[in-house]
Design a protein around this motif. Sequence first.
Motif, short mmCIF file in Angstrom:
data_model
loop_
_atom_site.label_atom_id
_atom_site.label_comp_id
_atom_site.label_asym_id
_atom_site.label_seq_id
_atom_site.Cartn_x
_atom_site.Cartn_y
_atom_site.Cartn_z
N SER A 164 0.82 -1.21 0.00
CA SER A 164 0.00 0.00 0.00
C SER A 164 0.86 1.26 0.00
O SER A 164 0.40 2.34 -0.40
CB SER A 164 -0.93 0.00 1.22
OG SER A 164 -0.17 -0.05 2.43
N LYS A 165 2.10 1.13 0.43
CA LYS A 165 3.04 2.27 0.43
C LYS A 165 4.08 2.10 -0.67
O LYS A 165 5.22 2.55 -0.54
CB LYS A 165 3.74 2.37 1.79
CG LYS A 165 2.79 2.61 2.95
CD LYS A 165 3.54 2.65 4.27
CE LYS A 165 2.58 2.84 5.46
NZ LYS A 165 3.32 2.83 6.76
N GLY A 166 3.67 1.46 -1.75
CA GLY A 166 4.61 1.23 -2.84
C GLY A 166 5.68 0.23 -2.45
O GLY A 166 5.37 -0.83 -1.92
N LEU A 167 6.93 0.60 -2.66
CA LEU A 167 8.05 -0.29 -2.34
C LEU A 167 8.76 0.14 -1.06
O LEU A 167 9.91 -0.26 -0.82
CB LEU A 167 9.04 -0.32 -3.51
CG LEU A 167 8.55 -1.06 -4.76
CD1 LEU A 167 9.50 -0.84 -5.93
CD2 LEU A 167 8.39 -2.56 -4.48
N ALA A 168 8.07 0.93 -0.23
CA ALA A 168 8.65 1.32 1.06
C ALA A 168 8.94 0.07 1.89
O ALA A 168 8.13 -0.86 1.94
CB ALA A 168 7.67 2.24 1.81
N HIS A 169 10.11 0.05 2.54
CA HIS A 169 10.60 -1.07 3.36
C HIS A 169 11.09 -2.25 2.52
O HIS A 169 11.59 -3.22 3.08
CB HIS A 169 9.54 -1.57 4.35
CG HIS A 169 9.05 -0.53 5.29
ND1 HIS A 169 9.81 -0.04 6.34
CD2 HIS A 169 7.87 0.17 5.33
CE1 HIS A 169 9.13 0.88 6.99
NE2 HIS A 169 7.95 1.03 6.41
N TRP A 170 10.96 -2.19 1.21
CA TRP A 170 11.43 -3.25 0.33
C TRP A 170 12.68 -2.80 -0.41
O TRP A 170 12.72 -1.71 -0.97
CB TRP A 170 10.37 -3.64 -0.70
CG TRP A 170 9.16 -4.32 -0.14
CD1 TRP A 170 7.99 -3.73 0.23
CD2 TRP A 170 9.00 -5.72 0.10
NE1 TRP A 170 7.10 -4.67 0.69
CE2 TRP A 170 7.69 -5.90 0.62
CE3 TRP A 170 9.81 -6.83 -0.07
CZ2 TRP A 170 7.19 -7.15 0.97
CZ3 TRP A 170 9.31 -8.08 0.27
CH2 TRP A 170 8.02 -8.23 0.79
N GLN A 171 13.71 -3.65 -0.41
CA GLN A 171 14.84 -3.43 -1.30
C GLN A 171 14.47 -4.00 -2.66
O GLN A 171 13.82 -5.04 -2.74
CB GLN A 171 16.09 -4.12 -0.76
CG GLN A 171 16.55 -3.60 0.59
CD GLN A 171 17.79 -4.32 1.09
OE1 GLN A 171 18.44 -5.05 0.36
NE2 GLN A 171 18.12 -4.11 2.37
N HIS A 172 14.86 -3.34 -3.71
CA HIS A 172 14.47 -3.83 -5.04
C HIS A 172 15.57 -3.57 -6.06
O HIS A 172 16.33 -2.61 -5.95
CB HIS A 172 13.15 -3.18 -5.48
CG HIS A 172 13.16 -1.68 -5.47
ND1 HIS A 172 13.48 -0.92 -6.57
CD2 HIS A 172 12.90 -0.81 -4.46
CE1 HIS A 172 13.41 0.36 -6.25
NE2 HIS A 172 13.05 0.47 -4.98
N THR A 173 15.61 -4.45 -7.05
CA THR A 173 16.59 -4.36 -8.13
C THR A 173 15.92 -4.76 -9.43
O THR A 173 15.10 -5.68 -9.46
CB THR A 173 17.79 -5.29 -7.86
OG1 THR A 173 18.46 -4.87 -6.68
CG2 THR A 173 18.78 -5.26 -9.02
N GLY A 174 16.28 -4.08 -10.50
CA GLY A 174 15.75 -4.43 -11.81
C GLY A 174 14.42 -3.78 -12.10
O GLY A 174 14.01 -2.79 -11.46
N ASN A 175 13.70 -4.33 -13.05
CA ASN A 175 12.42 -3.79 -13.50
C ASN A 175 11.31 -4.23 -12.55
O ASN A 175 10.71 -5.30 -12.70
CB ASN A 175 12.14 -4.25 -14.93
CG ASN A 175 10.91 -3.57 -15.52
OD1 ASN A 175 10.23 -2.77 -14.86
ND2 ASN A 175 10.61 -3.88 -16.77
N VAL A 176 11.02 -3.41 -11.56
CA VAL A 176 10.00 -3.70 -10.54
C VAL A 176 9.01 -2.54 -10.51
O VAL A 176 9.40 -1.38 -10.50
CB VAL A 176 10.63 -3.88 -9.15
CG1 VAL A 176 9.55 -4.16 -8.11
CG2 VAL A 176 11.67 -5.00 -9.16
N SER A 177 7.73 -2.88 -10.48
CA SER A 177 6.70 -1.83 -10.44
C SER A 177 5.55 -2.27 -9.53
O SER A 177 5.37 -3.46 -9.27
CB SER A 177 6.16 -1.53 -11.84
OG SER A 177 5.61 -2.69 -12.44
#
Length: 361
Positions: free
Chosen positions: A33-46
């Motif tokens: 619900s807060k997008g990618l807050a608290h998540w580490q991400h790499t590459g094409n992520v949406s």
Amino acid sequence: MLILMSCCSILFFNGYERYQLVGPELIENADFSKGLAHWQHTGNVSIFALNNEMIAKLETTVPIESAFISQFIRPSGHTRLVKLGCEIKTEDIINGDTSWKTARIVLVSFNAAGEAIYSLPHVLVRQQGSRDWRRHEKVFAIPGDVSKIMVAAQVIKSTGRLWIKSISLHPVTLKTAFRDYRLALMLIWVVILFWVTVPFFKSGFSSVKHGFVLLLGIGVIVGVLMPESMKESMGAAITASDTVASTTYIPTQFNNTQSFNLNPHLPELDIHKVGHFMLFTLLSIAVFGGRPYKKSTASLLAYLVLFALISEVLQLFMDGRTAQLGDVLIDSGGIINGCLIAWLWHRLNGNQKNRSNFSFK
């Protein structure tokens, strides 16, 4: 009796809720619900909304790329047994050249030095091709020396698209009632199987034909009773996988939330599925080729398929193992394949007596 016990076991494991939650959600922003807050991400992520739900999408277009989201969690005293669940959908996932180069959801443990412990069971689900939405759940045990755990959705060095929603991670405990009922059911199975198999063990020493069938049957049972971590270690060693293989059995995943999957969809082929197919092919050749049992072809086929079903049902009692109708179909395919090979062998050798044994009466 065996069919009744198989049905009762499937109903019990599929219908009885074995775990109870003992703590709050461990993942921050689990619903995106807060997008990618608290998540580490790499590459094409949406992140996008669909039917009032937030969904994470991972996509790669060339096999040298990777896309993933991950979150680290520090386990406490009450998070030693956790239940990971999520819904995923895949589209056009083409795997790389090793088993971990695929779309998957994992729960990886790390030691005090910050090193990933891949020898522990860590895969919730791995998936290739195109599959519609389906929820997956599994319970993992976290060893006491683990400093942190990582929840991750990954498309690693493979191509395609992976969608994730409704991800959750909760500390759980096994219900005492489930443990008691499971033990009682297991003891009933032991008594029935002892009663059924004693004649086979006696006949196994009467001739080479009987002994060969007995050895192959024992091979199937050993494979069934092998814990998941030991099975994965053997598979990694056989295929020379890049995944670290444990040399000892570590009982860290058990009483899986996955029950008997009644979906007739054939599972993805791997070294274990191929091994089962070949083992049941050999067992069928031994039964139909040597004819140690004076039964019709139809009766022997029915007994072998029942044996395949029982071997799958017994996996429900083993640590970390899963049972599914698709595996029974693969085993049955091996049985039919062995029967056809035995029939063809007798036909090519012109053995009229053995050919006449292939009767469905």
